[in-house]
Structure formats: structure tokens, C-alpha cells
Design a protein around this motif. Sequence first.
Motif, PDB file in Angstrom:
ATOM      1  N   PHE A 159      27.897  23.533 -32.632  1.00  0.00           N
ATOM      2  CA  PHE A 159      28.338  22.649 -33.719  1.00  0.00           C
ATOM      3  C   PHE A 159      28.825  23.468 -34.904  1.00  0.00           C
ATOM      4  O   PHE A 159      28.500  24.654 -35.046  1.00  0.00           O
ATOM      5  CB  PHE A 159      27.190  21.723 -34.154  1.00  0.00           C
ATOM      6  CG  PHE A 159      26.057  22.430 -34.841  1.00  0.00           C
ATOM      7  CD1 PHE A 159      25.986  22.501 -36.228  1.00  0.00           C
ATOM      8  CD2 PHE A 159      25.057  23.048 -34.099  1.00  0.00           C
ATOM      9  CE1 PHE A 159      24.947  23.161 -36.865  1.00  0.00           C
ATOM     10  CE2 PHE A 159      24.009  23.713 -34.729  1.00  0.00           C
ATOM     11  CZ  PHE A 159      23.957  23.768 -36.113  1.00  0.00           C
ATOM     12  N   THR A 160      29.576  22.812 -35.765  1.00  0.00           N
ATOM     13  CA  THR A 160      30.119  23.453 -36.958  1.00  0.00           C
ATOM     14  C   THR A 160      29.160  23.287 -38.132  1.00  0.00           C
ATOM     15  O   THR A 160      28.511  22.249 -38.266  1.00  0.00           O
ATOM     16  CB  THR A 160      31.493  22.867 -37.323  1.00  0.00           C
ATOM     17  OG1 THR A 160      32.030  23.577 -38.425  1.00  0.00           O
ATOM     18  CG2 THR A 160      31.404  21.384 -37.690  1.00  0.00           C
ATOM     19  N   GLN A 161      29.098  24.297 -38.978  1.00  0.00           N
ATOM     20  CA  GLN A 161      28.286  24.182 -40.189  1.00  0.00           C
ATOM     21  C   GLN A 161      29.031  23.425 -41.276  1.00  0.00           C
ATOM     22  O   GLN A 161      28.410  22.754 -42.098  1.00  0.00           O
ATOM     23  CB  GLN A 161      27.883  25.577 -40.685  1.00  0.00           C
ATOM     24  CG  GLN A 161      26.809  25.538 -41.756  1.00  0.00           C
ATOM     25  CD  GLN A 161      26.283  26.918 -42.105  1.00  0.00           C
ATOM     26  OE1 GLN A 161      26.861  27.933 -41.743  1.00  0.00           O
ATOM     27  NE2 GLN A 161      25.178  26.967 -42.828  1.00  0.00           N
ATOM     28  N   GLU A 198      33.828  18.575 -34.557  1.00  0.00           N
ATOM     29  CA  GLU A 198      34.251  19.925 -34.173  1.00  0.00           C
ATOM     30  C   GLU A 198      35.750  20.159 -34.218  1.00  0.00           C
ATOM     31  O   GLU A 198      36.560  19.287 -33.922  1.00  0.00           O
ATOM     32  CB  GLU A 198      33.733  20.262 -32.769  1.00  0.00           C
ATOM     33  CG  GLU A 198      32.230  20.206 -32.633  1.00  0.00           C
ATOM     34  CD  GLU A 198      31.506  20.969 -33.721  1.00  0.00           C
ATOM     35  OE1 GLU A 198      31.843  22.154 -33.959  1.00  0.00           O
ATOM     36  OE2 GLU A 198      30.612  20.387 -34.355  1.00  0.00           O
ATOM     37  N   HIS A 199      36.094  21.396 -34.582  1.00  0.00           N
ATOM     38  CA  HIS A 199      37.436  21.949 -34.409  1.00  0.00           C
ATOM     39  C   HIS A 199      37.684  22.097 -32.912  1.00  0.00           C
ATOM     40  O   HIS A 199      36.753  22.263 -32.122  1.00  0.00           O
ATOM     41  CB  HIS A 199      37.488  23.315 -35.102  1.00  0.00           C
ATOM     42  CG  HIS A 199      38.837  23.941 -35.180  1.00  0.00           C
ATOM     43  ND1 HIS A 199      39.424  24.579 -34.095  1.00  0.00           N
ATOM     44  CD2 HIS A 199      39.717  24.056 -36.208  1.00  0.00           C
ATOM     45  CE1 HIS A 199      40.597  25.057 -34.463  1.00  0.00           C
ATOM     46  NE2 HIS A 199      40.803  24.758 -35.739  1.00  0.00           N
ATOM     47  N   HIS A 200      38.919  22.010 -32.508  1.00  0.00           N
ATOM     48  CA  HIS A 200      39.242  22.148 -31.082  1.00  0.00           C
ATOM     49  C   HIS A 200      38.680  23.435 -30.492  1.00  0.00           C
ATOM     50  O   HIS A 200      38.351  23.482 -29.296  1.00  0.00           O
ATOM     51  CB  HIS A 200      40.760  22.113 -30.877  1.00  0.00           C
ATOM     52  CG  HIS A 200      41.378  20.791 -31.223  1.00  0.00           C
ATOM     53  ND1 HIS A 200      42.738  20.614 -31.362  1.00  0.00           N
ATOM     54  CD2 HIS A 200      40.823  19.580 -31.473  1.00  0.00           C
ATOM     55  CE1 HIS A 200      43.000  19.360 -31.671  1.00  0.00           C
ATOM     56  NE2 HIS A 200      41.848  18.712 -31.759  1.00  0.00           N
ATOM     57  N   ALA A 201      38.572  24.484 -31.302  1.00  0.00           N
ATOM     58  CA  ALA A 201      38.061  25.762 -30.797  1.00  0.00           C
ATOM     59  C   ALA A 201      36.621  25.660 -30.347  1.00  0.00           C
ATOM     60  O   ALA A 201      36.159  26.516 -29.573  1.00  0.00           O
ATOM     61  CB  ALA A 201      38.189  26.842 -31.878  1.00  0.00           C
ATOM     62  N   ASN A 202      35.891  24.647 -30.827  1.00  0.00           N
ATOM     63  CA  ASN A 202      34.503  24.460 -30.400  1.00  0.00           C
ATOM     64  C   ASN A 202      34.357  23.245 -29.497  1.00  0.00           C
ATOM     65  O   ASN A 202      33.257  22.739 -29.306  1.00  0.00           O
ATOM     66  CB  ASN A 202      33.583  24.323 -31.612  1.00  0.00           C
ATOM     67  CG  ASN A 202      32.147  24.748 -31.312  1.00  0.00           C
ATOM     68  OD1 ASN A 202      31.896  25.531 -30.388  1.00  0.00           O
ATOM     69  ND2 ASN A 202      31.210  24.249 -32.098  1.00  0.00           N
ATOM     70  N   ALA A 251      41.537  18.973 -35.141  1.00  0.00           N
ATOM     71  CA  ALA A 251      40.267  18.237 -35.139  1.00  0.00           C
ATOM     72  C   ALA A 251      40.561  16.769 -34.849  1.00  0.00           C
ATOM     73  O   ALA A 251      40.140  15.876 -35.592  1.00  0.00           O
ATOM     74  CB  ALA A 251      39.552  18.404 -36.474  1.00  0.00           C
ATOM     75  N   GLN A 252      41.287  16.510 -33.775  1.00  0.00           N
ATOM     76  CA  GLN A 252      41.718  15.150 -33.470  1.00  0.00           C
ATOM     77  C   GLN A 252      40.556  14.168 -33.239  1.00  0.00           C
ATOM     78  O   GLN A 252      40.634  13.026 -33.699  1.00  0.00           O
ATOM     79  CB  GLN A 252      42.666  15.170 -32.269  1.00  0.00           C
ATOM     80  CG  GLN A 252      44.023  15.780 -32.605  1.00  0.00           C
ATOM     81  CD  GLN A 252      44.906  15.945 -31.391  1.00  0.00           C
ATOM     82  OE1 GLN A 252      44.528  16.600 -30.422  1.00  0.00           O
ATOM     83  NE2 GLN A 252      46.100  15.361 -31.436  1.00  0.00           N
TER      84      GLN A 252
END
Length: 643
Positions: free
Chosen positions: A407-409, A359-363, A602-603
Motif C-alpha cells: 500500500f501507499t503511505q 494505489e498508483h499503477h506501479a503498486n 491511478a485510474q
Amino acid sequence: MSTNTNPDGLPNIDDLQFLANELFSALPNEFPKEISLSPDKAEHPRATKIAETLLHAGGANILTPFSAQSPLNVNLAPPSFSGFGGSPASASQSSSASALYPNAGAGFDPKYGIPSSGIPEDNGLNINNPQTGFYDINLKNSRSPQLNEESLFSSLFLNDQYLPFQSENSSFENELKIALETVDTFFRKRNDFPSSGSELQNSYYFLDQNPFAFDSKNTNAIVGSSFGTNPLSGSTNSAFNAELIKKDFPILSETVNGKPLIWFDNAATTQKPKSVIDRIAYFYEHENSNIHRAAHELAARASDAYEAAREKVKTFLNAGSVNEIVFVRGATEGINLVASTWGDQNLNSGDEIIVSNLEHHANIVPWKRLADKKGLKLRVIPVDDDGQILLDEYAKLLNSKTRLVAFTQVSNALGTVTPAKKITEMAHAAGAKVLIDGAQSVSHMKVDVQDLNPDWLVFSGHKLFGPTGIGALYGKEDLLNEMQPYQSGGNMIQDVTFEEIKYHKAPNRFEAGTGNIADAIGLGAAIDYVTKLGIEQIGQYEHYLLEYATRLLKEIPGVRLIGTAKDKASVLSFNLQGYTNDQVGQALNKEGVAVRTGHHCAQPILRRMGVETTVRPSLAFYNTTQDVDTFIKTLWELKKVKF
């Protein structure tokens, strides 16, 4: 007729003008009978357009957009290939190419000027072990699965040429073709096209067959499918014309450090076509008004345009109703909206939220904050060493306490495409809600919310060739109407007294105050543009470009690819041995190539892969193989300096 050539090997302008006049003398009466190859001297608008085409098609070349030789020479050179996109090298070019690729041996292909196969012996990258295996704290007994490497490159020749002034349902092009049959322009036959199995007739770029067009039979044999409908002309079995499309994006004519801009930072933000820019300007020039609450003409125009944009988003996502589309600032605000409304309203201490390691930090951050606030447990789906979701481990996380799976696609850092439909089905079977982050997917693939069946999906307009500061939240209508308002103010209420407030249903209940009207309309224009090109065609072209770039990147000694999932969008994260990522980014910038360096918000996933930062080129449909060649050449030059 014979022609003289200038020092650049191109025919003299007088000879070209003679041919043009001969061509136009054969045209029907309504067409201009004479044409000057200086557009400012051509009085007839069609003559002007054709003069511009003859002068400017294919960059600096005249009359032929695909050859550096005389357009009157039957033995035309193929377009720029470098394996897939660098010009076939002359003897001198071959020599310079050998210097550029110091590891070239028997496998070096002087015709195309690149190492033709395999990875040089001193390359730090093992194709059978891409060195992305690091212990995953979210996965017990972390393992390194065997890489089932499939060919990442197909010998496929792309067509980049179409008649620039072609329009649908126009008789002009058809009559022009008929007229050309009476004029000998020496473009009648080609026998030297490398991928053609037979002679091609009528091979000039606005005739029926193009030597550089996709051959649907050859394409199907090589990669399993063709691009289908031409995104510009409407014809079938034609190539995706990235060079022509690039001209729709004004910023791509910019220069950086004296070099043409190559925009490889598309995962951060995409560039905007002229149609989007013009649509926003038109709004401010002719429609500017607040919406919904006035009886005057401009309010009606603005309201109609704003709601038409919502309809376009609804159609683009295949939502069931416009009431399921909420305009927000972007994917980040969409996720925060759900966390602050449904999450705060429905989740209680002991409940569990599942996110993925991609995930990106936004998620991540909104859910972690909510978990800390309400005593929730945040659980993480692990990934394998290639950056792929482990569904069997995900299944172990699902239980009766799972309330939400977010989750991210598509991973913004690795490009991994997740099995979104399967993840959603598994979550629903456990009784959980699902939120999909579609910020990186909507510009690369068809996203059908009725097929995927999430409860919410978010995306940002600026990653879909639209404006910044606008995006959309899709939510199932009944669910949206159950959610508390996100912000309070005008536009989201039915009635207000000091004793009671009645709220609108979705989507208005989540659009308090004056929204970003102009950019919502601009987003609608961006969707129009992408839809005209065809999202499936975009995805296929970008996939071929990704395979091309991946193959060449792997051949550079010391490159380590970060994220090697079998199913990827056009993202290439890597490190280069001997250089910091910022040094690589700065070297590329000197050549006009814009890439992102850093942790890409996305650390967790980068640390899972054993790195803190990467260089991240990310590709879009207006990028070309020639752009990739410039990028690859710069990296090779860095290796020469260091080693």
C-alpha cells in the motif's frame, strides 16, 4: 534625513547610497567603509554581497524585501497577503478585486482582495457534502459518512525574510547588528503589523525581531505548533523562508509565456537545488570512475561517494544498516524487484495479496501480473467518500491466506495520508509481509522504517528533489539475503565458475552491472539539502500552504475537490465545471503555472470517486502563497469568461 522618491515611489539611489555609507562608517575597521549600490562597483566582497542584498532582496524592491513603499517610510505595508498571501489592496485594487470575485458580498474583505469567508451561494460545492460519494465496488453497503469539517484555514502570517548572506557561527552578523544601533535607518519601530498584539522593536529583516516572523506564542495559539528551528539560520521560532529557498532552485527563475515559472507539478517530479546539480557535475569533473573494483584514486573517490550516499539514505529512513538499502531506478523498479524475487519465490496458487484502492499503477500492475501468473488472488482495501482507508473493511480482508499487503503511505492522486503503521501492524498480526510505497511521502514527512516496521519500503529520488533514474529499496536485511537476485551480471557475485555461482549478500546482490553512480551521489546531496531544511519544518510549511490553497479553491464556484481526507499531503485534485481538465491546465500554463492533468497513473481511485481525470496541483516547500494566488486568480478569470 528626508528623501526624494522616484516615480515608482522608491527613494532615489543617491539617498540610499548615503544611508549605506553612513551605516558602513560605523562598522569596525575590517568592514568596508563605503558601498556602492551597483554591485559591479563594489570592490570589497562583503560590500558586494550587501549591495546585492540591498538591490535584490524581495524581488524588485530596494532595501526592503517586504514593501512596495519607500523603505524609509515608517508605515511599511505588510508582505503580500491574500487572506494569507496577496497584497493588501488599495482603493483601486479593491475595485478590481470586486470585479475578480463577482460573488463577493457582505463577506468580501476589500483589505485583502478576496472573499473572506464561506462559499458563494452559486458554488456547486457544498462544504458539508463535498460530493465525492460514489459507490465502491470493493465495499458492501457503501455509505457516505458525515463530514466532520474542521477549519481549513488559520489567520497566520508567514515570515519570508532572512539575511541572504547569513551563515552559521559568523561574527559578522552580530557585529553588524551592533553597528546598526548607532545608525538611524528609520526601521526602528512598526505599529501597523496586523497580527501583532504589541509594538515591535528593531523590526528590520536582519535585526532581532521581524514584523513578519512567526510569533511562536501566536502560532501555537492558532495552529498548535511553530516551525521550530529556522532551516537556514539555525535560529528558533522563525518562519520557513520559501522565497529565499526558491533561489536555491535555478529552474524556478525560468519564465513560461513571459511569466515566472510556478511549479505545481511536484507529485510528478520535483525540481533540483543547485547543490544537487553542482554535486553531480563535480562527480563527472573530479571523481568519474566505476566503483568497487579498482585500486586507482578515482575509483576510490567514486566508491566512497557512492557508499556515502547509501549511508545518507540509511540515516534518512532510520534503517538499521546500510545493507538494508538497495539502489534502484525508482519506486517502480523497487516494487518490481520484490515481486520478481520474493513474490515469485514464495507465493503460490491460492495465496492472497492485498492492495488499497488508492494505489498508483506501479503498486497494482506488478502484483496483478504475478497473480495472473501464479493463480493468486488480489484483494482491495476500500476507501470512504473522502478517500480515507477503511480499517474495519481492511480487517475483514485479512486471513490465513494473506501473504502480502502492499500500500501507499500517501496517495499521489488524492494526497490521502494512510495509517501506515496501523496497516502494517494488522498485516503482521495476520502473518503477512508488508511493502510500503513511499514515493509520495518521503518529501513531506519523516519516514522511520524502524517505527513503521515494514518489510520493504520504496521511494524515488526525483520526487525528493534529487535526480531521475535513481531511488532506493529498503528491506529488512535477513529478508533481502533470502531473496533471489533480481538481475544477473557483474558486481553482484562473490565467485563464478561454470559449475557454480556464489552471490553477494544484500545490497550488492541486487545491484548487478554498473549502477547509476552519479545520480546516487546526487540523491545523497538532495537528502543533505532536505535534512538541512528539516523534514518536519517542510511538512508543517506545506500543510499551512495546503490549507491556504484549499480554502481559496473552495470559494470558486463550480470547483469540485476530489479527495477530502482529513489527513492529507499537499495535493489538490479538482475538476472545474464548464471546462475540460486540459483547458484548465492550458489556461494555467499561460500564466506560468505548471499542473498535471490526467489520470495520474491511478485510474482505480479516480473511478472510485466518479471521475476519469482531474487537474492536480501539488505543492512543495519552494512554493509560496503568492504562487497560490496566481493559480487561484487564473481560475476565477476562467469562471468570469464562462459564466
